[in-house]
Design a protein around this motif. Structure first.
Motif, PDB file in Angstrom:
ATOM      1  N   VAL A 126       0.844  -1.184   0.000  1.00  0.00           N
ATOM      2  CA  VAL A 126       0.000   0.000   0.000  1.00  0.00           C
ATOM      3  C   VAL A 126       0.881   1.236   0.000  1.00  0.00           C
ATOM      4  CG1 VAL A 126      -1.773   1.275   1.252  1.00  0.00           C
ATOM      5  CG2 VAL A 126      -1.826  -1.209   1.228  1.00  0.00           C
ATOM      6  N   ASN A 127       0.632   2.128  -0.953  1.00  0.00           N
ATOM      7  CA  ASN A 127       1.350   3.385  -1.027  1.00  0.00           C
ATOM      8  C   ASN A 127       0.395   4.498  -0.602  1.00  0.00           C
ATOM      9  OD1 ASN A 127       2.869   5.595  -1.635  1.00  0.00           O
ATOM     10  ND2 ASN A 127       3.284   5.021  -3.751  1.00  0.00           N
ATOM     11  N   GLY A 128       0.821   5.354   0.291  1.00  0.00           N
ATOM     12  CA  GLY A 128      -0.044   6.401   0.804  1.00  0.00           C
ATOM     13  C   GLY A 128      -0.528   7.365  -0.256  1.00  0.00           C
ATOM     14  N   THR A 129       0.230   7.552  -1.314  1.00  0.00           N
ATOM     15  CA  THR A 129      -0.190   8.468  -2.371  1.00  0.00           C
ATOM     16  C   THR A 129      -1.322   7.891  -3.211  1.00  0.00           C
ATOM     17  OG1 THR A 129       1.503   7.610  -3.870  1.00  0.00           O
ATOM     18  CG2 THR A 129       2.106   9.501  -2.517  1.00  0.00           C
ATOM     19  N   GLU A 130      -1.512   6.594  -3.173  1.00  0.00           N
ATOM     20  CA  GLU A 130      -2.592   5.958  -3.932  1.00  0.00           C
ATOM     21  C   GLU A 130      -3.921   5.983  -3.186  1.00  0.00           C
ATOM     22  OE1 GLU A 130      -1.210   2.051  -4.695  1.00  0.00           O
ATOM     23  OE2 GLU A 130       0.402   2.693  -6.010  1.00  0.00           O
ATOM     24  N   LEU A 131      -3.903   6.314  -1.907  1.00  0.00           N
ATOM     25  CA  LEU A 131      -5.130   6.335  -1.103  1.00  0.00           C
ATOM     26  C   LEU A 131      -5.860   7.652  -1.311  1.00  0.00           C
ATOM     27  CD1 LEU A 131      -3.729   4.822   2.194  1.00  0.00           C
ATOM     28  CD2 LEU A 131      -5.036   3.660   0.432  1.00  0.00           C
ATOM     29  N   PRO A 132      -7.185   7.665  -1.192  1.00  0.00           N
ATOM     30  CA  PRO A 132      -7.922   8.918  -1.353  1.00  0.00           C
ATOM     31  C   PRO A 132      -7.621   9.874  -0.193  1.00  0.00           C
ATOM     32  CG  PRO A 132      -9.398   7.159  -0.687  1.00  0.00           C
ATOM     33  CD  PRO A 132      -8.059   6.536  -0.957  1.00  0.00           C
ATOM     34  N   ALA A 133      -7.604  11.149  -0.495  1.00  0.00           N
ATOM     35  CA  ALA A 133      -7.333  12.160   0.529  1.00  0.00           C
ATOM     36  C   ALA A 133      -8.573  12.366   1.387  1.00  0.00           C
ATOM     37  CB  ALA A 133      -6.934  13.467  -0.131  1.00  0.00           C
ATOM     38  N   THR A 134      -8.365  12.685   2.645  1.00  0.00           N
ATOM     39  CA  THR A 134      -9.481  12.973   3.542  1.00  0.00           C
ATOM     40  C   THR A 134      -9.637  14.483   3.668  1.00  0.00           C
ATOM     41  OG1 THR A 134      -8.033  12.892   5.465  1.00  0.00           O
ATOM     42  CG2 THR A 134      -9.142  10.856   4.849  1.00  0.00           C
ATOM     43  N   THR A 135     -10.846  14.899   3.973  1.00  0.00           N
ATOM     44  CA  THR A 135     -11.112  16.334   4.075  1.00  0.00           C
ATOM     45  C   THR A 135     -10.812  16.870   5.461  1.00  0.00           C
ATOM     46  OG1 THR A 135     -13.416  15.877   4.598  1.00  0.00           O
ATOM     47  CG2 THR A 135     -12.852  16.255   2.280  1.00  0.00           C
ATOM     48  N   GLY A 136     -10.770  16.035   6.439  1.00  0.00           N
ATOM     49  CA  GLY A 136     -10.504  16.485   7.801  1.00  0.00           C
ATOM     50  C   GLY A 136     -10.379  15.310   8.733  1.00  0.00           C
ATOM     51  N   THR A 137     -10.107  15.588   9.979  1.00  0.00           N
ATOM     52  CA  THR A 137      -9.984  14.518  10.959  1.00  0.00           C
ATOM     53  C   THR A 137     -11.160  14.565  11.911  1.00  0.00           C
ATOM     54  OG1 THR A 137      -8.674  15.920  12.409  1.00  0.00           O
ATOM     55  CG2 THR A 137      -7.472  14.531  10.849  1.00  0.00           C
ATOM     56  N   ARG A 138     -11.541  13.415  12.377  1.00  0.00           N
ATOM     57  CA  ARG A 138     -12.602  13.327  13.369  1.00  0.00           C
ATOM     58  C   ARG A 138     -11.964  13.011  14.707  1.00  0.00           C
ATOM     59  NH1 ARG A 138     -16.909   9.224  10.959  1.00  0.00           N
ATOM     60  NH2 ARG A 138     -15.204   7.876  11.531  1.00  0.00           N
ATOM     61  N   HIS A 139     -12.403  13.690  15.722  1.00  0.00           N
ATOM     62  CA  HIS A 139     -11.893  13.450  17.064  1.00  0.00           C
ATOM     63  C   HIS A 139     -12.963  12.739  17.870  1.00  0.00           C
ATOM     64  CE1 HIS A 139      -8.355  15.900  16.409  1.00  0.00           C
ATOM     65  NE2 HIS A 139      -9.141  16.795  15.816  1.00  0.00           N
TER      66      HIS A 139
END
Length: 87
Positions: A64-77
């Motif tokens: 798994v390459n991190g650049t191939e994963l979809p980007a997230t819009t924000g973080t949930r706490h």
């Protein structure tokens, strides 16, 4: 004479019942072989492992390459409830 016909019919039915069983076993063996061949052809250097940093956990290694994963819009706490409270 009736016995001979009944015995022949029983033999034919038992033989035809083996055909679906043999087809199922053959399919399972073929799919297992295909799965092993796919994993061998993947070409990963080594198994992936999680490394904990101060504020996050990072996946290192594997296919798994991190650049191939979809980007997230924000973080949930997550909000923790006190131990004595009920949801």
């Amino acid at each position: 004479m009736a016995r001979a016909q009944h015995g022949t019919t029983a033999r034919v039915k038992s033989r035809t019942g083996l055909l679906p069983l043999a087809a199922g076993i053959l399919s399972a063996v073929a799919l297992t072989g295909a799965a092993f061949a796919t994993v061998e052809a993947a070409g990963c250097e080594g198994p992936a492992q999680y490394i904990r940093h101060d504020n996050h956990i990072e996946l290192v290694g594997g296919c798994v390459n991190g650049t191939e994963l979809p980007a997230t819009t924000g973080t949930r706490h997550a909000t923790a409830l006190p131990e004595d409270s009920k949801p």
